[in-house]
Design a protein around this motif. Structure first.
Motif, PDB file in Angstrom:
ATOM      1  N   GLY A   1       3.629  -1.237 -19.728  1.00 18.74           N
ATOM      2  CA  GLY A   1       2.412  -0.987 -20.483  1.00 18.74           C
ATOM      3  C   GLY A   1       1.150  -1.391 -19.740  1.00 18.74           C
ATOM      4  N   PHE A   2       1.273  -2.272 -18.780  1.00 12.05           N
ATOM      5  CA  PHE A   2       0.103  -2.683 -18.015  1.00 12.05           C
ATOM      6  C   PHE A   2       0.484  -2.851 -16.550  1.00 12.05           C
ATOM      7  CE2 PHE A   2      -2.663  -5.669 -15.933  1.00 12.05           C
ATOM      8  CZ  PHE A   2      -3.888  -5.132 -16.232  1.00 12.05           C
ATOM      9  N   GLN A   3       0.064  -1.909 -15.734  1.00  9.14           N
ATOM     10  CA  GLN A   3       0.425  -1.969 -14.319  1.00  9.14           C
ATOM     11  C   GLN A   3      -0.814  -2.255 -13.491  1.00  9.14           C
ATOM     12  OE1 GLN A   3       2.538   1.631 -13.386  1.00  9.14           O
ATOM     13  NE2 GLN A   3       4.057   1.264 -14.975  1.00  9.14           N
ATOM     14  N   MET A   4      -0.638  -3.225 -12.592  1.00  5.72           N
ATOM     15  CA  MET A   4      -1.777  -3.627 -11.796  1.00  5.72           C
ATOM     16  C   MET A   4      -1.380  -3.540 -10.326  1.00  5.72           C
ATOM     17  SD  MET A   4      -3.815  -7.104 -12.171  1.00  5.72           S
ATOM     18  CE  MET A   4      -5.036  -7.560 -10.966  1.00  5.72           C
ATOM     19  N   PRO A   5      -2.142  -2.801  -9.532  1.00  5.20           N
ATOM     20  CA  PRO A   5      -1.741  -2.652  -8.123  1.00  5.20           C
ATOM     21  C   PRO A   5      -1.769  -4.000  -7.395  1.00  5.20           C
ATOM     22  CG  PRO A   5      -3.925  -1.741  -8.492  1.00  5.20           C
ATOM     23  CD  PRO A   5      -3.367  -2.061  -9.842  1.00  5.20           C
ATOM     24  N   VAL A   6      -0.820  -4.164  -6.484  1.00  9.35           N
ATOM     25  CA  VAL A   6      -0.688  -5.424  -5.751  1.00  9.35           C
ATOM     26  C   VAL A   6      -1.568  -5.429  -4.505  1.00  9.35           C
ATOM     27  CG1 VAL A   6       0.962  -6.647  -4.279  1.00  9.35           C
ATOM     28  CG2 VAL A   6       1.600  -6.028  -6.614  1.00  9.35           C
ATOM     29  N   TRP A   7      -1.845  -4.219  -3.971  1.00  6.21           N
ATOM     30  CA  TRP A   7      -2.492  -4.181  -2.659  1.00  6.21           C
ATOM     31  C   TRP A   7      -3.830  -4.910  -2.557  1.00  6.21           C
ATOM     32  CZ3 TRP A   7      -7.203  -1.952  -2.043  1.00  6.21           C
ATOM     33  CH2 TRP A   7      -7.590  -0.971  -2.962  1.00  6.21           C
ATOM     34  N   PRO A   8      -4.691  -4.878  -3.605  1.00  5.33           N
ATOM     35  CA  PRO A   8      -5.963  -5.584  -3.396  1.00  5.33           C
ATOM     36  C   PRO A   8      -5.770  -7.074  -3.095  1.00  5.33           C
ATOM     37  CG  PRO A   8      -6.075  -4.196  -5.355  1.00  5.33           C
ATOM     38  CD  PRO A   8      -4.652  -4.224  -4.931  1.00  5.33           C
ATOM     39  N   VAL A   9      -4.820  -7.700  -3.808  1.00  7.17           N
ATOM     40  CA  VAL A   9      -4.566  -9.117  -3.571  1.00  7.17           C
ATOM     41  C   VAL A   9      -4.057  -9.317  -2.146  1.00  7.17           C
ATOM     42  CG1 VAL A   9      -3.320 -11.144  -4.369  1.00  7.17           C
ATOM     43  CG2 VAL A   9      -3.990  -9.387  -5.999  1.00  7.17           C
ATOM     44  N   ARG A  10      -3.108  -8.465  -1.744  1.00  9.91           N
ATOM     45  CA  ARG A  10      -2.543  -8.580  -0.391  1.00  9.91           C
ATOM     46  C   ARG A  10      -3.620  -8.381   0.679  1.00  9.91           C
ATOM     47  NH1 ARG A  10       2.575 -10.847  -0.090  1.00  9.91           N
ATOM     48  NH2 ARG A  10       4.021  -9.848  -1.521  1.00  9.91           N
ATOM     49  N   VAL A  11      -4.505  -7.419   0.457  1.00  7.80           N
ATOM     50  CA  VAL A  11      -5.557  -7.153   1.446  1.00  7.80           C
ATOM     51  C   VAL A  11      -6.502  -8.359   1.538  1.00  7.80           C
ATOM     52  CG1 VAL A  11      -7.617  -5.746   1.908  1.00  7.80           C
ATOM     53  CG2 VAL A  11      -5.459  -4.642   1.293  1.00  7.80           C
ATOM     54  N   VAL A  12      -6.828  -8.963   0.390  1.00 11.88           N
ATOM     55  CA  VAL A  12      -7.721 -10.125   0.419  1.00 11.88           C
ATOM     56  C   VAL A  12      -7.050 -11.288   1.146  1.00 11.88           C
ATOM     57  CG1 VAL A  12      -8.851 -11.876  -0.998  1.00 11.88           C
ATOM     58  CG2 VAL A  12      -9.046  -9.476  -1.615  1.00 11.88           C
ATOM     59  N   ILE A  13      -5.742 -11.497   0.908  1.00 11.00           N
ATOM     60  CA  ILE A  13      -5.032 -12.577   1.608  1.00 11.00           C
ATOM     61  C   ILE A  13      -5.096 -12.349   3.112  1.00 11.00           C
ATOM     62  CG2 ILE A  13      -2.751 -13.598   2.051  1.00 11.00           C
ATOM     63  CD1 ILE A  13      -2.086 -13.210  -0.877  1.00 11.00           C
TER      64      ILE A  13
ATOM     65  N   ILE B   1       0.843  -1.201   0.000  1.00  9.68           N
ATOM     66  CA  ILE B   1       0.000   0.000   0.000  1.00  9.68           C
ATOM     67  C   ILE B   1       0.876   1.248   0.000  1.00  9.68           C
ATOM     68  CG2 ILE B   1      -1.687   1.326   1.328  1.00  9.68           C
ATOM     69  CD1 ILE B   1      -2.751  -1.402   2.364  1.00  9.68           C
ATOM     70  N   GLU B   2       1.879   1.251   0.891  1.00 10.18           N
ATOM     71  CA  GLU B   2       2.712   2.449   1.039  1.00 10.18           C
ATOM     72  C   GLU B   2       3.526   2.762  -0.211  1.00 10.18           C
ATOM     73  OE1 GLU B   2       3.457   2.575   5.858  1.00 10.18           O
ATOM     74  OE2 GLU B   2       5.028   1.838   4.519  1.00 10.18           O
ATOM     75  N   THR B   3       4.083   1.696  -0.837  1.00  7.83           N
ATOM     76  CA  THR B   3       4.963   1.960  -1.982  1.00  7.83           C
ATOM     77  C   THR B   3       4.194   1.903  -3.297  1.00  7.83           C
ATOM     78  OG1 THR B   3       5.555  -0.357  -2.276  1.00  7.83           O
ATOM     79  CG2 THR B   3       6.918   0.902  -0.765  1.00  7.83           C
ATOM     80  N   LYS B   4       2.869   1.777  -3.222  1.00  5.25           N
ATOM     81  CA  LYS B   4       2.036   1.656  -4.438  1.00  5.25           C
ATOM     82  C   LYS B   4       2.593   0.563  -5.343  1.00  5.25           C
ATOM     83  CE  LYS B   4       0.462   6.469  -4.598  1.00  5.25           C
ATOM     84  NZ  LYS B   4       1.529   7.283  -3.961  1.00  5.25           N
TER      85      LYS B   4
END
Ligand code: NA
Ligand code: NA
Lengths: 330, 447, 176
Positions: free
Chosen positions: C130-142, C120-123
């Motif tokens: 060309g295609f960037q997908m944030p990691v935080w949603p997956v981490r939050v669900v885990i 979350i902090e480091t986005k």
């Protein structure tokens, strides 16, 4: 003191130059130097091919100490080591791994924040970097003019997807390439000649064009910070020297792999051809805006994107490389 | 530091926990954590193993086939088309003993050939075939065993994820491996068929011998109009499911999509089929929920099996295996048998990809030095590993079938029992290829 | 006692809600894959980042389902011992199993906390330029899934020890 070190990578040993030198040179040489030059002994355990960390996990595994020493491909760490893969943002750099390694090392020295971020943000010490093999384009169709690529589907992985202009880019990975080309999901793949043979793609796609996108300085070797601090000083010294030398050793293997790769592909009946200067210049020009776009993105993150790219463009030029299209980054 | 004692200890502890009815996922995860804590004397390193693996183990496009193929199987099953197809097979091949089990093995081979992941086809086929075989009065153990047992066929028939991993790790031609699997795959299917026909002839009541009295299979009385229209409906359903299979297979064959994509497209086709057959929206919703319920535990099994495989690697299982070879014998046949034994045993506790990553880098060069043909060796390895997935205490294929059928009587013990003949046949195939490597090498040599 | 039963119903409710979410996501994944195939085959225009989205989607689907998998007893296990135990032995075995389950998910949740905060902090993102997908949603669900799994397992342990083994929820016919 008897030391134990766990080192590893996400790729199989025989696949890429950086894992080959990790296993064939780094591990035995480290043992030899420690045993000959210090009072200590060392046990080295190696875990390659993703046995404990996949390509996307090596940086984190080294950060947490699952691995003491990690050999990583920074292509798979777009978020944590984006700037460090700057060579990918400048396609059609030098095909020579030796030259690229020299210019990239100079860039890392000129911008120490690139190696320092490993210690500051990821709990590991950057020991050194190394090249991967020179990228070309393998395909199941032959082509000469840049315009002939129009309408073909060409696969790549990560940043090199951005190099595919004119044709339709398809995101994939080398593990899937065989089946995908065989069944026609796509018709070409941005790859080094050596990998074309390793993944047996010659069986399904008998054309390889030496496009000379250039060797890419995308590998790194790092050591977990806690492990590092617990090591005796003379061992630290040896590791520093070896991290420094690793790039050169790997560059030799890259250049050898490129030469042998093309020769072997030719032996296997693949039509190996060089790209015409004209087609290369056209392709490079079609990518004229790409470096600027990357620089803007990096600058926007508060990183010295423009400075790093400009430094590298000039450094390679200084060392004798003629860019087919001279990118200008502001 | 690890060593033989450590390697043995973590395997024994795992097996004991599983036998004590601790959920397999929990046993695998806790063994990995505490094993690594003991090994490193830290809690940070094992913690990181858990969090990294939880995040990364499934982050691969290819694992999408598991929930997607389960969903496809669920939709096919609910649409009633599978029941139509089995009804027609049951009537059409009246003289063939064990015809539904044969259809299951054949269907599973086709399905597994497409997915390239054996537990995905085991899960999907549990949904499609099990209710049908129960409907026609098959012995449950026989029915369950045929589903779990035949899932291994798909690994030999191209495309196969295992062969790709094997080819890359041992630097073999993937195309030749694909071709090499075809004859052994057909031979295996032949042996499965033979086994089923013989045992159905031997014990007809276990293979639904009373099925003639089942609805829709009335004897020789003249057909009424209602029956005829019922027949027509059945043919249409069976035709629908055949079209779906042809579309999915053909799509891969003609390069419209990859096997993973076939799973996604297959779901949409199956959804269309279900809607055409008049399945209500609510039932479609149920199917999606059910697919999720079945796949979640399987996905967790994969996550924790990978944690455990990583512990085995870090615990020095490589050195243990190598030491074993050096100390026991240098006779090639003994070493080959030892390798097969190790694969078989590892197959009981972890997943096939992890086994290849762990053992092939050691085994392949050793086998080459001893003069084994690398292609035949790969086929031997893949078959031995698949055999291990059918044996207790933790045969992943068996647990998959267990998790996928909603029948309290489908106990693990029943499935393990039903699967015994199939892994015995797999081991016979191993022996055959070891003695006559030509079974694997002849076809590729013609390329 | 009442409190335990109330908490049990609450966790059931949360587990079911997440289960619906996961089911919707699964359907979305197959639609996305089909759209990509169609886009590529017909319009020569594949959708960006499908492999990345699907890969992350599967992790999310797994962890959204974990609560329900635990409460409905779907986590696979050998029944060898269970079928041979008397009622008291069964209660003890079930309680210990559930406590071990809570321990595992506690360890996962604890270790996954700081990677989540970091993401979350480091986005942090996955993919490529060309295609960037944030990691935080997956981490939050885990993290969320693991914490809910701890709650579910602890409740099973408490209930089994104090009240008795919960009758198996009627998931043989998928309850809605
Ligand atoms: Na990563
Ligand atoms: Na297959």
């Amino acid at each position: 003191e008897d030391l134990t070190i766990r080192m590893g990578s996400g790729h199989p040993i025989g696949l890429l130059a950086y894992t080959e030198t990790a296993h064939e040179w780094f591990a035995p040489e480290l043992r030899r130097r420690i045993e000959e030059e210090t009072e200590h002994t060392i046990t080295i355990q190696e875990f390659h091919a993703g046995q404990v960390a996949k390509v996307t996990e090596v940086l984190e595994a080294t950060q947490d100490g699952i691995l003491d020493i990690g050999f990583m491909s920074l292509i798979f760490e777009p978020s944590k080591a984006y700037l460090q893969t700057f060579t990918l943002f400048l396609p059609f750099s030098s095909p020579s791994a030796a030259l690229t390694t020299e210019a990239s090392k100079a860039t890392f020295e000129a911008f120490p924040e690139m190696s320092q971020s490993f210690a500051d943000e990821h709990n590991q010490i950057y020991l050194g970097g190394a090249c991967a093999e020179n990228y070309g384009l393998g395909s199941d169709f032959g082509w000469e003019q840049f315009s002939e690529l129009q309408g073909h589907r060409i696969a790549g992985a990560g940043t090199n997807l951005e190099w595919i202009v004119g044709a339709t880019p398809v995101a994939s990975n080398l593990n899937e390439a065989y089946q995908s080309i065989q069944s026609g999901v796509y018709e070409g793949y941005i790859s080094a000649s050596a990998w074309w043979q390793t993944f047996k793609l010659n069986e399904v796609a008998p054309h390889f064009k030496s496009v000379d996108f250039g060797a890419q300085y995308v590998s790194a070797v790092t050591i977990n910070k806690d492990t590092w601090e617990a090591l005796p000083e003379d061992v630290q010294q040896i590791l520093m020297e070896m991290g420094e030398e690793w790039g050169g050793v790997t560059a030799e293997i890259c250049d050898r792999n490129d030469a042998e790769g093309e020769a072997r592909l030719a032996d296997l009946g693949v039509e190996v051809t060089a790209i015409s200067a004209e087609a290369q210049a056209e392709w490079a020009e079609a990518l004229a805006d790409f470096p600027q776009r990357m620089a803007d993105e990096l600058n926007g993150r508060g990183q010295p994107g423009s400075e790093v790219l400009n430094f590298y463009i000039s450094k390679l030029e200084e060392l004798g490389h003629a860019w087919p299209y001279r990118y200008a980054v502001e | 530091m690890g060593g033989p004692e450590f390697a043995i200890a973590i395997v024994v502890i795992l097996v004991v926990l599983i036998l004590l009815s601790v959920p397999v996922v929990v046993a695998l995860g806790l063994c990995s954590y505490f094993g690594l804590a003991w090994l490193t004397g830290s809690t940070r390193v094992p913690g990181s193993l858990l969090s990294n693996t939880a995040y990364e183990a499934l982050r691969d496009y290819v694992f999408a086939v598991i929930p997607l193929f389960v969903l496809m199987g669920e939709l096919i099953s609910r649409s009633g088309t599978a029941s139509d197809l089995y009804g027609i097979i049951n009537r059409g091949f009246k003289r063939l003993p064990g015809r539904l089990a044969l259809a299951t093995v054949g269907g599973n081979a086709v399905f597994g050939a497409v997915t390239g992941v054996s537990i995905a086809s085991a899960a999907a086929f549990s949904r499609i075939a099990y209710p049908q075989m129960v409907r026609y009065a098959y012995d449950k153990s026989v029915a369950l065993g045929s589903i779990a047992g035949s899932a291994s066929l798909g690994m030999l028939l191209p495309p196969s994820v295992l062969m790709i991993v094997w080819g890359v790790v041992s630097e073999q031609s993937i195309g030749r491996l694909f071709v090499a699997g075809v004859l052994p795959g057909l031979l295996l299917a032949g042996m499965f068929f033979l086994f089923i026909i013989v045992s159905a002839w031997w014990k007809p009541q276990a293979f639904g011998a009373g099925a003639d009295t089942q609805p829709g299979a009335a004897a020789d009385a003249p057909e009424t109009e209602a029956e005829r229209s019922e027949r027509r409906r059945e043919v249409r359903g069976a035709f629908g499911v055949m079209v779906l299979i042809v579309l999915v297979l053909g799509g891969i064959w003609f390069g419209v999509f990859t096997p993973t994509e076939a799973a996604g497209v297959g779901v949409i086709f199956a959804l269309a089929l279900a809607v055409i057959k008049g399945v209500s929206l609510r039932e479609v919703g149920d199917a999606v929920l059910e697919a999720g319920r079945i796949s979640a535990p399987l996905l967790f099994l994969l996550i924790t099996a990978q944690m455990y495989a990583r512990l085995l690697a870090l615990g020095g299982i490589n050195d243990v295996i190598q030491g074993m070879f050096l100390s026991i014998s240098d006779a090639p046949s003994v070493i080959l048998m030892l390798m097969i034994l190790i694969w078989f045993v590892l197959g009981m506790v972890i997943d096939s990809t992890s086994i290849i990553l762990l053992t092939v880098p050691i085994f392949a060069p050793l086998a080459a030095n001893m003069g084994f043909d690398p292609i035949a060796f790969a086929i031997i390895g893949i078959v031995a590993i698949e055999a291990g997935l059918l044996t207790p205490p933790l045969g992943l294929c068996v647990y998959t079938v267990k998790g996928s059928v909603n029948d309290p009587e489908a106990t693990l013990a029943r499935i393990f029992r039903g699967a015994i003949p199939y892994w015995v046949i797999l081991l016979i195939l191993v022996a055959l290829v070891a003695v006559f490597p030509g079974i694997a090498t002849w076809l590729p040599s013609q390329m | 006692m009442r409190l335990i039963l109330l908490a049990e119903r609450l966790v059931d409710l949360v587990g079911r809600t997440l289960k619906y979410l996961a089911a919707a996501l699964l359907l979305a994944v197959s639609l996305l894959i089909s759209a990509d195939v169609l886009g590529r085959a017909v319009f020569s225009h594949p959708i960006d980042g499908v492999a990345e989205i699907v890969a992350n989607g599967i992790v999310v689907i797994a962890f959204l389902q974990v609560t329900y998998a635990v409460t409905s007893g779907a986590m696979l296990r050998s029944e060898l011992l269970l079928t041979r135990l008397g009622p008291v032995g069964l209660r003890i075995a079930e309680t210990v199993s559930a406590l071990l389950g809570a321990l595992l998910f506690y360890l996962i949740a604890r270790a996954s906390w700081s990677p989540m905060i970091r993401a979350i902090e480091t986005k942090e993102f996955a993919g490529y330029s060309g295609f960037q997908m944030p990691v935080w949603p997956v981490r939050v669900v885990i993290e969320t899934g693991s914490i809910l799994a701890i709650a579910a397992y602890l409740l099973i342990a408490l209930r089994t020890a104090l009240i008795g083994v919960r009758p198996r929820p009627v998931d043989a016919a998928p309850a809605l």
